[in-house]
Design a protein around this motif. Structure first.
Motif, short mmCIF file in Angstrom:
data_model
loop_
_atom_site.label_atom_id
_atom_site.label_comp_id
_atom_site.label_asym_id
_atom_site.label_seq_id
_atom_site.Cartn_x
_atom_site.Cartn_y
_atom_site.Cartn_z
N ILE A 13 64.34 62.76 67.43
CA ILE A 13 63.44 61.60 67.33
C ILE A 13 62.97 61.20 68.72
CG2 ILE A 13 63.32 59.15 66.71
CD1 ILE A 13 65.61 59.76 64.67
N VAL A 14 61.67 61.05 68.87
CA VAL A 14 61.09 60.56 70.13
C VAL A 14 60.33 59.28 69.83
CG1 VAL A 14 59.39 61.00 71.95
CG2 VAL A 14 60.92 62.84 71.19
N ILE A 15 60.70 58.22 70.52
CA ILE A 15 60.00 56.95 70.41
C ILE A 15 59.23 56.73 71.70
CG2 ILE A 15 60.18 54.50 69.89
CD1 ILE A 15 61.32 56.35 67.70
N ASN A 16 57.91 56.89 71.64
CA ASN A 16 57.05 56.68 72.80
C ASN A 16 56.71 55.20 72.88
OD1 ASN A 16 56.57 59.28 74.06
ND2 ASN A 16 55.50 59.86 72.18
N GLU A 28 65.50 69.74 62.02
CA GLU A 28 65.12 69.68 60.61
C GLU A 28 64.56 68.30 60.24
OE1 GLU A 28 68.44 70.77 58.20
OE2 GLU A 28 68.52 72.83 58.97
N HIS A 29 64.67 67.35 61.14
CA HIS A 29 64.21 65.99 60.85
C HIS A 29 63.43 65.44 62.04
CE1 HIS A 29 66.64 65.93 57.23
NE2 HIS A 29 67.70 66.27 57.94
N ALA A 30 62.49 66.22 62.54
CA ALA A 30 61.76 65.84 63.75
C ALA A 30 60.75 64.73 63.48
CB ALA A 30 61.06 67.05 64.34
N ALA A 31 60.74 63.73 64.35
CA ALA A 31 59.80 62.61 64.20
C ALA A 31 59.44 62.05 65.56
CB ALA A 31 60.41 61.51 63.33
N ILE A 32 58.17 61.70 65.70
CA ILE A 32 57.67 60.98 66.85
C ILE A 32 57.08 59.67 66.34
CG2 ILE A 32 55.98 60.93 68.73
CD1 ILE A 32 56.09 63.99 68.78
N VAL A 33 57.46 58.57 66.98
CA VAL A 33 56.87 57.27 66.65
C VAL A 33 56.31 56.67 67.94
CG1 VAL A 33 57.19 55.01 65.61
CG2 VAL A 33 58.56 56.95 64.80
N ASN A 34 55.04 56.35 67.92
CA ASN A 34 54.37 55.78 69.08
C ASN A 34 54.20 54.27 68.90
OD1 ASN A 34 54.01 58.39 70.15
ND2 ASN A 34 52.08 58.65 69.03
N THR A 35 54.43 53.51 69.95
CA THR A 35 54.16 52.08 69.91
C THR A 35 52.70 51.85 70.25
OG1 THR A 35 56.43 51.52 70.55
CG2 THR A 35 54.76 49.82 70.83
N CYS A 36 51.94 51.46 69.23
CA CYS A 36 50.52 51.16 69.40
C CYS A 36 50.37 49.64 69.45
CB CYS A 36 49.74 51.83 68.27
SG CYS A 36 47.94 51.85 68.51
N SER A 37 49.35 49.07 68.81
CA SER A 37 49.14 47.63 68.90
C SER A 37 48.04 47.18 67.95
CB SER A 37 48.75 47.25 70.33
OG SER A 37 48.37 45.88 70.41
N ILE A 38 48.11 45.92 67.54
CA ILE A 38 47.00 45.30 66.83
C ILE A 38 45.71 45.39 67.64
CG2 ILE A 38 47.64 43.04 67.79
CD1 ILE A 38 45.95 43.61 64.38
N ALA A 39 45.85 45.51 68.96
CA ALA A 39 44.68 45.61 69.84
C ALA A 39 43.88 46.88 69.59
CB ALA A 39 45.10 45.55 71.30
N ALA A 40 44.48 47.86 68.90
CA ALA A 40 43.77 49.10 68.58
C ALA A 40 42.84 48.93 67.39
CB ALA A 40 44.77 50.22 68.29
N THR A 41 43.07 47.92 66.57
CA THR A 41 42.34 47.80 65.32
C THR A 41 41.62 46.47 65.15
OG1 THR A 41 44.36 47.04 64.19
CG2 THR A 41 43.88 49.40 64.13
N ALA A 78 43.26 54.60 72.07
CA ALA A 78 43.53 56.00 72.35
C ALA A 78 44.86 56.44 71.77
CB ALA A 78 43.51 56.25 73.86
N VAL A 79 45.86 55.56 71.81
CA VAL A 79 47.18 55.88 71.22
C VAL A 79 47.05 56.09 69.73
CG1 VAL A 79 49.47 54.94 70.71
CG2 VAL A 79 48.53 54.74 73.01
N LEU A 80 46.27 55.25 69.05
CA LEU A 80 46.09 55.41 67.61
C LEU A 80 45.44 56.75 67.29
CD1 LEU A 80 46.14 54.31 64.73
CD2 LEU A 80 43.98 53.13 65.22
N SER A 81 44.39 57.11 68.01
CA SER A 81 43.73 58.40 67.78
C SER A 81 44.64 59.57 68.13
CB SER A 81 42.43 58.48 68.59
OG SER A 81 41.50 57.52 68.14
N LEU A 82 45.40 59.43 69.21
CA LEU A 82 46.34 60.47 69.61
C LEU A 82 47.39 60.68 68.53
CD1 LEU A 82 47.52 62.40 71.77
CD2 LEU A 82 48.76 60.43 72.70
N THR A 83 47.87 59.59 67.94
CA THR A 83 48.87 59.69 66.88
C THR A 83 48.35 60.51 65.71
OG1 THR A 83 49.85 57.56 67.48
CG2 THR A 83 50.25 58.35 65.24
N LEU A 84 47.13 60.23 65.27
CA LEU A 84 46.56 60.94 64.14
C LEU A 84 46.34 62.42 64.46
CD1 LEU A 84 43.92 58.28 62.99
CD2 LEU A 84 46.19 58.72 62.02
N ALA A 85 45.85 62.70 65.66
CA ALA A 85 45.61 64.08 66.05
C ALA A 85 46.92 64.86 66.16
CB ALA A 85 44.86 64.13 67.39
N MET A 86 47.94 64.25 66.74
CA MET A 86 49.24 64.92 66.84
C MET A 86 49.85 65.16 65.46
SD MET A 86 50.89 62.92 70.13
CE MET A 86 52.54 63.40 69.67
#
Length: 255
Positions: free
Chosen positions: A82-85, A129-142, A157-165
């Motif tokens: 698990i990676v929490i960015n 077997e349980h790989a996950a990345i969670v990015n801290t984005c913000s209401i400021a993105a939306t 940019a973080v929101l778009s990066l999350t979707l692309a990844m």
């Protein structure tokens, strides 16, 4: 450092939390550990990290520092699942108020930093077997917030990066999601309030901006992150989970 023996849905999994020594990151580290994960805190100043965690000095603006930190986590904790960015910095002002150097500094931490950490972690995550990345984005993105042009651009940019990844790595078994907190009661917000001409009035305005009438708490954000990181969310990827007191979706009539 040994794997966590705490029972829970994350037992046997290893998590790395950037910016995990304080604020939202510290709350995330606490929650992941409570659910059984072995936690590493990656922070430019890890001295404040809880002694239960593997504390690793990591500057997300430096690729060598990031790669060294991730390798240490994987080697000392026996892998990485698990990676929490979460590492990030704030910025105030309109589009005209910050020089190029500040735009570069904020993007270097908030966006490029996430890319560096994720890139370094991928070889480890591919073995999980349980790989996950969670990015801290913000209401400021939306939502358009005043005096937040630079910060909003970085979180967009973080929101778009999350979707692309998420699209890039779903077939490798790596889920990628983000959380979009509203205004969270953290030391950074405390410093902003302290610098305001009328801190009490500014606090009241921030409270009122969220339909719940209060700021979001760091543990509430951590709970959302923990869900997205958990194998229980195995069918969830490419999702932005709002933890914003209803800011994004609700339009209440004035009282």
């Amino acid at each position: 450092m040994n794997q966590s023996s705490t029972p829970g849905p994350l037992r046997g999994l290893v998590a790395a939390v950037t910016g995990g020594a304080s604020g939202i990151g510290a709350a995330i580290a606490d929650r992941l550990a409570a659910l059984g994960a072995s936690v590493a805190v990656l922070d430019v100043n890890p001295d404040g990290a809880d002694e239960r965690f593997l504390a690793v000095a990591c500057d997300v603006t430096d690729d060598a520092s990031v790669r060294t930190a991730i390798e240490r986590v994987g080697n000392e904790l026996g892998g990485l699942d698990i990676v929490i960015n979460n590492a990030g910095i704030g910025a105030q002002g309109t589009v005209a108020d910050n020089p190029d150097s500040e735009w570069q500094r904020v993007f270097d931490v908030n966006v490029f930093g996430m890319a560096r950490v994720s890139r370094a972690a991928l070889p480890w995550l591919r073995r999980s077997e349980h790989a996950a990345i969670v990015n801290t984005c913000s209401i400021a993105a939306t939502a358009g917030l005043p005096q937040r042009a630079l910060y909003s651009a970085s979180k967009g940019a973080v929101l778009s990066l999350t979707l692309a990844m998420a699209a890039d790595h779903v077939r490798e078994g790596i889920r990628v999601n983000c959380v979009n907190p509203g205004t969270v009661d953290t030391p950074w917000i405390g410093r902003l309030l302290d610098s305001a001409a009328d801190p009490a009035a500014e606090r009241a305005a921030l409270d009122a901006r969220q339909p719940t009438g209060r700021l979001v708490s760091a543990p509430e954000v951590a709970e959302a992150v923990a869900y997205l990181a958990s194998p229980a969310a195995g069918a969830t990827t490419g999702t932005a989970l709002a933890v914003d007191g209803g800011m994004q979706g609700l339009r209440l009539r004035p009282q």
